[in-house]
Design an enzyme around this catalytic site. Structure first.
Site, mmCIF file in Angstrom:
data_model
loop_
_atom_site.group_PDB
_atom_site.id
_atom_site.type_symbol
_atom_site.label_atom_id
_atom_site.label_comp_id
_atom_site.label_asym_id
_atom_site.label_seq_id
_atom_site.Cartn_x
_atom_site.Cartn_y
_atom_site.Cartn_z
ATOM 1 C CD GLU A 78 -90.689 87.457 -13.958
ATOM 2 O OE1 GLU A 78 -91.094 88.362 -14.694
ATOM 3 O OE2 GLU A 78 -89.560 87.464 -13.442
ATOM 4 N N GLY A 115 -81.731 86.379 -9.420
ATOM 5 C CA GLY A 115 -80.943 87.464 -8.854
ATOM 6 C C GLY A 115 -81.821 88.353 -7.996
ATOM 7 C CB ALA A 116 -83.405 90.963 -7.701
ATOM 8 C CD GLU A 168 -89.934 92.371 -12.375
ATOM 9 O OE1 GLU A 168 -90.591 92.089 -13.396
ATOM 10 O OE2 GLU A 168 -88.939 91.727 -12.015
ATOM 11 C CG HIS A 182 -82.474 94.490 -13.909
ATOM 12 N ND1 HIS A 182 -82.016 93.994 -15.106
ATOM 13 C CD2 HIS A 182 -83.656 93.851 -13.688
ATOM 14 C CE1 HIS A 182 -82.886 93.123 -15.593
ATOM 15 N NE2 HIS A 182 -83.887 93.011 -14.743
ATOM 16 C CD GLU A 183 -84.915 93.073 -10.205
ATOM 17 O OE1 GLU A 183 -86.137 93.034 -10.443
ATOM 18 O OE2 GLU A 183 -84.102 92.344 -10.807
ATOM 19 C CG HIS A 224 -88.230 95.213 -13.843
ATOM 20 N ND1 HIS A 224 -88.657 94.964 -15.131
ATOM 21 C CD2 HIS A 224 -87.255 94.299 -13.586
ATOM 22 C CE1 HIS A 224 -87.957 93.953 -15.621
ATOM 23 N NE2 HIS A 224 -87.100 93.544 -14.718
#
Length: 866
Positions: A134, A272-273, A275, A306-307, A310
């Site tokens: 991303e 952080g991560a 998706e 959070h992920e 997504h």
């Protein structure tokens, strides 16, 4: 390369021209191990793309960033790579109605966390690979059409070194030495993923039977480097994962759409991560090598959820272009806290959101680069910088306001309709607003104009008039906006009245005795519901944190907080008060020394560990950036004394004790402070219950290195004790922190003049280079910074460019001279890359804000803390 920075206009034109039917990607990663020759270490990437063209005979282009291309064929015709490939794009002339493109390329492994990152574990020499794309780095791994609205199914196959395991978005199988993966649903290029190496892998299963009898079974996996396996608490990862899947199935009425659910914790990760459907990647720092507080587990749970959100908001339904990045990030940020508070053990998740996430939003929304939540994203460089506090935390805050505005069930029903209507497709703002208008009956167009299409943060201040009997005659809320962003917005808010009562919380606790929930609109709103109430000691506008605003206080409420902030019994109300006081400090309305004094007097009573950690960070920032220079030495001493006092008073073995230990290390500076740290490391100094594990040892060594007590030999010995990837990062940071001109010169050169260091070690070096106690030592680099940043931006990857431009800005040279130098660079470089100018403008604004804060603090003279 000029073609690397894809523009929105180009993407629109290509989306109108092309439709993609599918990808077949074959990667040969056997070159990841063993010796490599001269030049970048590369791997073979062969891609076949089937796509249609709406205008046969037209010219298009595919994206690829690679050192070399071996072969290109279009519809069976071989093309000369030297003629059609310019380093970032492949020109495709005379397209047919139906096309097949084949590209055989040598792509480069990454050291910057962009593309296919290669990591060699210093502990055992093992090699680990993972992808991170991303917004537009899948083109570093395979040829494609790199924009979110050209979705397609993907089939991956991977050849890997013997003994490795490979994962991708779909289920994989090893046959005849090749890992072949099931075809994905139509997804965007940036969320495809490959993870490969000798990872430690743990499995579980999620099972769910729906009301109609349908049964869902999702294979779960979690992985990390072998060296971290002893610390990997996969059971807790799976627990949060299952709780999240239950929550989203309960509320979204759309079963998880991507088959399996793997979660990879990977080294040297920039984010952080991410998706990626079926294969979420996380930074491996979420695996805790030492004792951490509940707040760290809460943060990990929030990111996992959070992920997961997504998978629906972003993966199943994706924005057309990065303008509507909020359609995935704001929702995931909101849903992360929403699901965490309602479905996991972290029921106080909204407290952390109010205190931590929103402070990120408030800062970003007051920068000159602030933008509406629905942003104007001209190109990919813009997109990269818009993964910011506006898109995430302000967007999530506004969604929380939206839930209060339209009602919880209307909001969730809108989400359900949105998924079903747009599954595997792409959307814009209007697609979401239309379903919310259906489900709520509210005018979403005017709400959107006020909240999503304007920038800036409003402040809400209570005005209280009492009658002769000491009761409220009139309570009003005054709304103000900054001159630069004068929009006044409709707010659904709760106003809480607090006074001291003798109750279960103890004598003198400040508790809420009255509350009204109202719509605040325009410059002044009278809250008729509170007329006649007994006089409050504290009026809290935006109680329960329903809206997004800066809370202000009337004079009486501010006096109450100065005298007894720790007496506010409700954790969320207390967190909101702390956040408001920090905003007053940043706005030069409260002297920094007064904020430090509040922390010294009341932080020790803070029950929420995440709030306490935030207070420590704010206190450090207040001293470094907002305190008058002549008061810094006093502030240093007061904070260190207070931290050591709280450390010794904290419950043995508690998370509060650990938090105060880390804070003490961050503010220790005197010979006595440093002697305590040396004693704790050597075992000659004891704090009952404090386990000085390896991570805490490094935390104690950092100030010792900064003040010249721990030399290169001491740090080398510690690395020998902790000869791991984590240990190496700590050592590099400590080495760069040493108080020597030669050390600073070496650190600067290793980051600015060389690209040998990986992204993780660049970050560690920059962090060590800039120490608040070494202002004079790094002063010569202020002028050098402005000489090199344009070259660095042009030559390095965008991630490293961002790290250097942000991290090395001379913020510690906080003077008018530095402000003038920044303005001079901006005036002389009006043609510089817009993203680079944005970073410098943001740093300039922080510096100017700091100088205003210092002037405010100087005016306080010998305030309460001094």
């Amino acid at each position: 390369m000029p073609g690397e920075n894809l523009s929105r206009d180009e993407a629109r034109e290509r989306a109108a021209l092309l439709s993609v039917d599918g990808y077949e990607v074959s990667l040969d990663l056997r070159s990841a191990v063993g010796e490599s020759g001269d030049g970048p270490r590369t791997f073979r990437s062969v891609t076949t793309i089937r796509f249609r063209c709406a205008d046969p005979g037209a010219t298009g282009f595919a994206d690829l960033i690679a050192p070399s291309v071996t072969a290109v064929s279009l519809n069976g015709k071989d093309l000369d790579p030297s003629e059609v490939f310019d380093g970032s794009r492949i020109v495709l002339d005379d397209l047919a109605a139906d096309n097949e493109l084949m590209v055989d390329a040598q792509c480069a492994y990454s050291r910057t966390g962009e593309g296919l990152h290669r990591f060699v574990d210093p502990e055992d020499g093992e090699v680990y690979l993972y992808t991170q794309y991303e917004p537009a780095d899948s083109r570093r791994v395979f040829a494609n059409f790199e924009q979110p609205d050209l979705k397609a199914p993907f089939r991956f196959e991977v050849r890997a070194p013997e003994g490795w395991v490979v994962w991708s978005n779909g289920v994989g199988e090893l046959t005849d030495g090749v890992w072949r993966f099931a075809e994905t649903k139509p997804i965007s290029t940036y969320i495809t993923a490959v993870v490969a190496g000798p990872y430690h892998y743990v499995t579980d299963t999620y099972e769910r039977t729906f009301e109609d009898g349908t049964r869902l079974e999702i294979p779960l996996g979690a992985m990390c480097r072998k060296g971290l396996a002893p610390y990997f608490d996969s059971d807790d990862v799976f627990l949060i994962t299952k709780q999240g899947l239950d929550f989203f199935h309960d509320h979204f009425d759309y079963p998880y759409p991507f088959g399996k659910y793997d979660q990879a914790f990977v080294p040297e990760y920039n984010l952080g991560a991410m998706e990626n459907p079926g294969l979420v990647t996380f930074r491996e720092e979420f695996i805790f090598r030492g004792k951490v507080t509940r707040a760290s587990y809460e943060r990990r749970a929030n990111v996992i959820l959070h992920e997961m959100a997504h998978m629906w908001f972003g993966d199943l339904v994706t924005m057309v272009w990065w303008d509507d990045l909020w359609l995935k990030e704001s929702f995931a940020d909101f849903m992360g806290s929403f699901s965490m508070a309602e479905a996991t053990r972290f029921t106080n998740g909204w407290v952390t959101f109010a205190n931590n996430r929103k402070s990120w939003a408030y800062r970003a929304d007051q920068l000159p680069s602030t933008h509406p939540i629905t942003a104007d994203i001209r190109d990919l460089e813009d997109a990269k910088l818009n993964f910011d506090g506006i898109t995430y935390a302000k967007g999530a805050s506004v969604l929380k306001q939206l839930v209060a505005y339209v009602g919880r069930e209307a909001f969730l029903e809108g989400a359900r309709r949105y998924f079903k209507r747009n599954a595997y497709g792409n959307t814009k703002l209007g697609d979401l607003l239309s379903v919310l208008e259906e489900t709520s009956g509210r005018d979403m167009a005017s709400w959107s104009r006020a909240w999503l299409q304007t920038a800036g943060v409003n402040s809400l201040t209570p005005q209280v008039l009492l009658d002769s009997d000491g009761r409220i005659d009139e309570l009003a809320v005054v709304q103000e906006a900054a001159e630069s962003h004068p929009e006044l917005r409709p707010h659904r808010v709760a106003i809480g009245l607090y006074r001291r009562v003798d109750g279960e919380s103890g004598a003198g606790a400040l508790e809420r005795y009255a509350r009204a929930e109202v719509d605040v609109d325009g410059p002044r709103t009278v809250v008729a519901e509170l007329a006649g109430a007994e006089a409050p000691e504290l009026v809290l506008v935006n109680d329960d944190d329903l809206t997004y605003c800066k809370i202000r206080f009337d004079a009486g409420s501010l006096d109450t907080l100065r005298a007894g902030l720790g007496d506010v019994s409700d954790p969320l109300a207390r967190a909101l008060c702390w956040s408001a006081l920090w905003n007053l400090t940043r706005d030069a309305l409260l002297p920094a020394r007064d904020f430090v004094d509040l922390v010294l007097r009341f932080a020790g009573r803070e029950s929420d560990i995440g709030v306490l950690q935030m207070l420590h960070a704010w206190a450090n920032s207040a001293l470094t950036h907002y305190a008058a220079p002549e008061w810094r030495e006093t502030g240093d001493r007061l904070l260190a004394e207070g931290a050591l006092r709280e450390l010794r008073a904290a419950e043995a073995g508690s998370q509060h004790q650990l938090t105060w230990a880390r804070f003490f290390a961050s503010v220790a500076s005197s010979e006595g402070d440093l002697a305590v740290l040396r004693g704790l490391l050597a075992g000659t100094e004891k704090v009952d219950g404090l386990d000085v594990d390896q991570e805490l040892r490094w935390a104690f060594l950092e100030p010792l290195a900064t003040y010249g007590v721990a030399d290169e030999g001491v740090l080398a010995a510690e690395l020998a004790r902790d000869d791991t990837a984590s240990g190496k990062r700590h050592q590099v940071r400590c080495l760069a922190a040493r108080p020597s001109a030669a050390v600073k010169a070496q650190a600067w050169a290793s980051v600015v003049e060389s690209d040998v260091l990986s992204n993780a070690l660049v970050e560690a070096t920059i962090t060590g280079f800039s120490r608040p106690s070494q202002r004079e030592l790094v002063a010569p680099y202020a002028a050098k910074y402005f000489e090199v940043i344009e070259r660095v931006w042009a030559e390095r990857s965008i991630q490293i460019g961002m790290d250097v431009v942000r991290g090395l800005f001379p913020s510690l040279q906080d003077s008018q001279g530095t402000l003038d130098a920044t303005d001079a660079w901006l005036a002389a470089h009006k043609g510089a890359a817009p993203a680079l100018r944005r970073l410098v403008l943001e740093a300039r604004d922080d510096l100017a804000r700091g100088l205003r804060g210092q002037a405010c603090d100087a005016g306080a003279g010998t305030g309460a803390a001094g």
